[in-house]
Design a protein around this motif. Structure first.
Motif, PDB file in Angstrom:
ATOM      1  N   ASP A 203      37.751  34.598  41.450  1.00  0.00           N
ATOM      2  CA  ASP A 203      36.228  33.929  42.428  1.00  0.00           C
ATOM      3  C   ASP A 203      37.060  35.318  43.530  1.00  0.00           C
ATOM      4  O   ASP A 203      38.617  35.787  43.236  1.00  0.00           O
ATOM      5  N   ALA A 204      37.083  35.985  44.932  1.00  0.00           N
ATOM      6  CA  ALA A 204      37.670  37.391  45.798  1.00  0.00           C
ATOM      7  C   ALA A 204      38.356  35.392  46.116  1.00  0.00           C
ATOM      8  O   ALA A 204      39.530  36.852  46.575  1.00  0.00           O
ATOM      9  N   GLY A 205      38.480  35.028  46.243  1.00  0.00           N
ATOM     10  CA  GLY A 205      39.782  33.836  46.666  1.00  0.00           C
ATOM     11  C   GLY A 205      41.629  34.424  45.564  1.00  0.00           C
ATOM     12  O   GLY A 205      42.253  34.616  46.614  1.00  0.00           O
ATOM     13  N   GLU A 206      41.255  34.390  45.051  1.00  0.00           N
ATOM     14  CA  GLU A 206      41.653  34.599  43.763  1.00  0.00           C
ATOM     15  C   GLU A 206      42.545  35.626  43.668  1.00  0.00           C
ATOM     16  O   GLU A 206      43.273  35.798  43.692  1.00  0.00           O
ATOM     17  N   PHE A 207      41.198  36.606  43.243  1.00  0.00           N
ATOM     18  CA  PHE A 207      41.671  38.776  43.735  1.00  0.00           C
ATOM     19  C   PHE A 207      42.723  38.596  44.905  1.00  0.00           C
ATOM     20  O   PHE A 207      43.485  39.713  44.684  1.00  0.00           O
ATOM     21  N   LEU A 208      42.471  38.387  46.042  1.00  0.00           N
ATOM     22  CA  LEU A 208      42.766  38.552  47.663  1.00  0.00           C
ATOM     23  C   LEU A 208      44.597  37.809  46.847  1.00  0.00           C
ATOM     24  O   LEU A 208      45.441  38.656  47.186  1.00  0.00           O
ATOM     25  N   LYS A 209      44.417  36.867  46.532  1.00  0.00           N
ATOM     26  CA  LYS A 209      45.666  36.596  46.168  1.00  0.00           C
ATOM     27  C   LYS A 209      47.047  37.295  45.113  1.00  0.00           C
ATOM     28  O   LYS A 209      47.921  37.514  45.558  1.00  0.00           O
ATOM     29  N   GLN A 210      46.433  37.869  44.417  1.00  0.00           N
ATOM     30  CA  GLN A 210      46.486  38.733  43.092  1.00  0.00           C
ATOM     31  C   GLN A 210      46.956  40.068  43.867  1.00  0.00           C
ATOM     32  O   GLN A 210      48.337  40.405  44.008  1.00  0.00           O
ATOM     33  N   ILE A 211      45.959  40.585  44.652  1.00  0.00           N
ATOM     34  CA  ILE A 211      45.768  41.709  45.356  1.00  0.00           C
ATOM     35  C   ILE A 211      47.648  41.749  46.615  1.00  0.00           C
ATOM     36  O   ILE A 211      48.373  42.759  46.480  1.00  0.00           O
ATOM     37  N   VAL A 212      47.481  40.478  46.616  1.00  0.00           N
ATOM     38  CA  VAL A 212      48.884  40.476  47.946  1.00  0.00           C
ATOM     39  C   VAL A 212      50.061  40.347  47.402  1.00  0.00           C
ATOM     40  O   VAL A 212      50.996  41.035  47.637  1.00  0.00           O
ATOM     41  N   ALA A 213      49.116  39.576  45.943  1.00  0.00           N
ATOM     42  CA  ALA A 213      51.386  39.954  45.186  1.00  0.00           C
ATOM     43  C   ALA A 213      51.893  41.196  44.391  1.00  0.00           C
ATOM     44  O   ALA A 213      52.529  41.304  44.613  1.00  0.00           O
ATOM     45  N   ALA A 214      50.722  41.442  44.178  1.00  0.00           N
ATOM     46  CA  ALA A 214      50.775  43.044  43.545  1.00  0.00           C
ATOM     47  C   ALA A 214      51.664  43.690  44.706  1.00  0.00           C
ATOM     48  O   ALA A 214      52.048  44.198  44.312  1.00  0.00           O
ATOM     49  N   LYS A 215      50.783  43.571  46.149  1.00  0.00           N
ATOM     50  CA  LYS A 215      51.401  44.091  47.128  1.00  0.00           C
ATOM     51  C   LYS A 215      53.266  44.494  47.074  1.00  0.00           C
ATOM     52  O   LYS A 215      53.822  44.509  47.506  1.00  0.00           O
ATOM     53  N   GLU A 216      53.269  43.095  47.978  1.00  0.00           N
ATOM     54  CA  GLU A 216      54.541  42.452  48.578  1.00  0.00           C
ATOM     55  C   GLU A 216      55.427  42.587  46.745  1.00  0.00           C
ATOM     56  O   GLU A 216      56.547  41.994  47.480  1.00  0.00           O
ATOM     57  N   LYS A 217      55.273  42.003  45.606  1.00  0.00           N
ATOM     58  CA  LYS A 217      55.802  41.724  45.152  1.00  0.00           C
ATOM     59  C   LYS A 217      56.661  42.994  43.971  1.00  0.00           C
ATOM     60  O   LYS A 217      57.552  43.524  43.677  1.00  0.00           O
ATOM     61  N   GLY A 218      55.439  43.960  43.608  1.00  0.00           N
ATOM     62  CA  GLY A 218      55.453  45.152  43.255  1.00  0.00           C
ATOM     63  C   GLY A 218      56.216  45.371  42.052  1.00  0.00           C
ATOM     64  O   GLY A 218      55.920  46.625  40.914  1.00  0.00           O
ATOM     65  N   GLY A 219      56.234  43.950  41.632  1.00  0.00           N
ATOM     66  CA  GLY A 219      56.626  44.349  39.677  1.00  0.00           C
ATOM     67  C   GLY A 219      55.432  44.064  38.563  1.00  0.00           C
ATOM     68  O   GLY A 219      54.578  43.855  39.425  1.00  0.00           O
ATOM     69  N   GLN A 220      56.307  43.740  37.980  1.00  0.00           N
ATOM     70  CA  GLN A 220      55.226  44.149  36.843  1.00  0.00           C
ATOM     71  C   GLN A 220      54.712  42.017  36.201  1.00  0.00           C
ATOM     72  O   GLN A 220      55.196  41.771  36.168  1.00  0.00           O
ATOM     73  N   GLY A 221      52.975  41.547  35.923  1.00  0.00           N
ATOM     74  CA  GLY A 221      53.531  40.382  35.964  1.00  0.00           C
ATOM     75  C   GLY A 221      51.627  40.575  35.765  1.00  0.00           C
ATOM     76  O   GLY A 221      51.095  41.179  35.503  1.00  0.00           O
ATOM     77  N   SER A 222      50.990  39.063  35.967  1.00  0.00           N
ATOM     78  CA  SER A 222      50.211  38.611  35.310  1.00  0.00           C
ATOM     79  C   SER A 222      49.857  37.255  36.689  1.00  0.00           C
ATOM     80  O   SER A 222      50.526  36.893  36.865  1.00  0.00           O
ATOM     81  N   SER A 223      48.315  37.441  36.616  1.00  0.00           N
ATOM     82  CA  SER A 223      47.549  36.048  37.567  1.00  0.00           C
ATOM     83  C   SER A 223      48.270  35.095  37.650  1.00  0.00           C
ATOM     84  O   SER A 223      48.759  33.764  37.971  1.00  0.00           O
ATOM     85  N   GLY A 224      48.484  34.932  35.730  1.00  0.00           N
ATOM     86  CA  GLY A 224      48.732  33.550  35.719  1.00  0.00           C
ATOM     87  C   GLY A 224      47.288  32.200  35.241  1.00  0.00           C
ATOM     88  O   GLY A 224      47.301  31.309  34.511  1.00  0.00           O
ATOM     89  N   GLN A 225      46.425  32.797  35.760  1.00  0.00           N
ATOM     90  CA  GLN A 225      44.357  32.594  35.383  1.00  0.00           C
ATOM     91  C   GLN A 225      44.567  33.390  35.200  1.00  0.00           C
ATOM     92  O   GLN A 225      44.447  34.396  34.822  1.00  0.00           O
ATOM     93  N   THR A 226      43.050  32.964  33.944  1.00  0.00           N
ATOM     94  CA  THR A 226      42.058  33.507  33.471  1.00  0.00           C
ATOM     95  C   THR A 226      40.859  33.838  33.958  1.00  0.00           C
ATOM     96  O   THR A 226      40.174  32.239  33.756  1.00  0.00           O
ATOM     97  N   GLY A 227      40.008  34.373  34.307  1.00  0.00           N
ATOM     98  CA  GLY A 227      38.475  34.009  35.157  1.00  0.00           C
ATOM     99  C   GLY A 227      37.621  34.210  33.635  1.00  0.00           C
ATOM    100  O   GLY A 227      37.734  34.678  32.817  1.00  0.00           O
ATOM    101  N   PRO A 228      36.521  33.382  33.748  1.00  0.00           N
ATOM    102  CA  PRO A 228      34.628  33.790  32.909  1.00  0.00           C
ATOM    103  C   PRO A 228      34.652  35.792  33.110  1.00  0.00           C
ATOM    104  O   PRO A 228      35.469  36.062  33.458  1.00  0.00           O
ATOM    105  N   SER A 229      35.110  35.576  31.572  1.00  0.00           N
ATOM    106  CA  SER A 229      34.878  37.170  30.674  1.00  0.00           C
ATOM    107  C   SER A 229      33.925  37.252  29.785  1.00  0.00           C
ATOM    108  O   SER A 229      33.443  36.194  28.579  1.00  0.00           O
ATOM    109  N   CYS A 230      33.448  38.363  28.770  1.00  0.00           N
ATOM    110  CA  CYS A 230      32.513  38.705  28.158  1.00  0.00           C
ATOM    111  C   CYS A 230      34.120  38.509  27.111  1.00  0.00           C
ATOM    112  O   CYS A 230      35.133  39.226  26.408  1.00  0.00           O
TER     113      CYS A 230
END
Length: 230
Positions: A203-230
């Motif tokens: 959802d958009a809120g989770e995406f927002l958290k991940q964008i902020v984390a990517a900007k602030e942390k800068g390092g390699q990683g993953s969200s730790g959560q998985t959304g619905p997918s095909c």
């Protein structure tokens, strides 16, 4: 000012890819409005190919018919009703009245759009998915692909010639192979700044958290959560 690159590994016949892009767009809008200095940051969203069904027929078949063969009619009905509800919340009107088949030609067209810049690339992909999911389009039909590409900003004759000459195929095949090699087994799959990976249509809120984390942390990683997918 920071430039944030987001690559979306996807297949245009995946409803969660269409849903995920809408949620990502909303998250980017929220970021620009709420994150300190976010309005000055820029986003570069690009697409990379994936085949949900490499054995899909070259000629389109009705979605419900093809899906019922793979998952059973009752399950498909439940899946589609769920998608319609989730889509409506994002302003998307899933109809599932189109035809599904191999998506290589649609992906090839995205390669042409990519050469025109990310704005055109996004507009063409959005248009192809809208034609397929909301306008009962046949994803294997060159007529549908060309019309969608023109709506996204490409020239009709250029798209038709591109398809006729078989261009873009090698690039598409390499992208698909790269995704498999990365271990991607479901789409959409998002890669932020070539390092931070996000799975599924979160959802958009989770995406927002991940964008902020990517900007602030800068390092390699993953969200730790998985959304619905095909």
């Amino acid at each position: 000012m920071t430039n944030i690159n987001i690559k979306i590994i996807s297949d245009p016949v995946c409803p969660f890819c269409y849903l995920g892009k809408a949620r990502l767009d909303r998250a980017i809008d929220l970021y620009k409005k709420t994150y300190p200095g976010g309005k000055d940051d820029t986003f570069n969203v690009t697409w990379s190919a994936y085949y949900l069904d490499p054995t899909a027929p070259p000629k389109g078949r009705p979605i419900n018919e093809r899906m019922a063969e793979r998952f059973g009619a009752e399950r498909v009905h439940m899946m589609h009703e769920r998608m319609k509800q989730m889509g409506a919340a994002e302003g998307l009107n899933f109809t599932f009245g189109g035809k599904v088949g191999h998506t290589r030609d649609a992906h090839r067209t995205i390669q042409l759009a990519k050469s025109k810049g990310p704005d055109v690339e996004n507009a063409v992909m959005d248009s192809i998915m809208k034609s397929y999911f909301e306008e009962n389009g046949d994803v294997t039909s060159w007529d549908m692909i060309v019309d969608a590409a023109v709506r996204g900003g490409l020239e009709r004759d250029e798209v038709r010639k591109w398809l006729e000459e078989g261009k873009g195929g090698q690039e598409v095949d390499k992208q698909v192979e790269d995704a498999y090699r990365m271990g991607v087994r479901g789409v959409p799959h998002f890669v932020i700044n070539d390092k931070y990976e996000v799975g599924g249509a979160q959802d958009a809120g989770e995406f927002l958290k991940q964008i902020v984390a990517a900007k602030e942390k800068g390092g390699q990683g993953s969200s730790g959560q998985t959304g619905p997918s095909c």
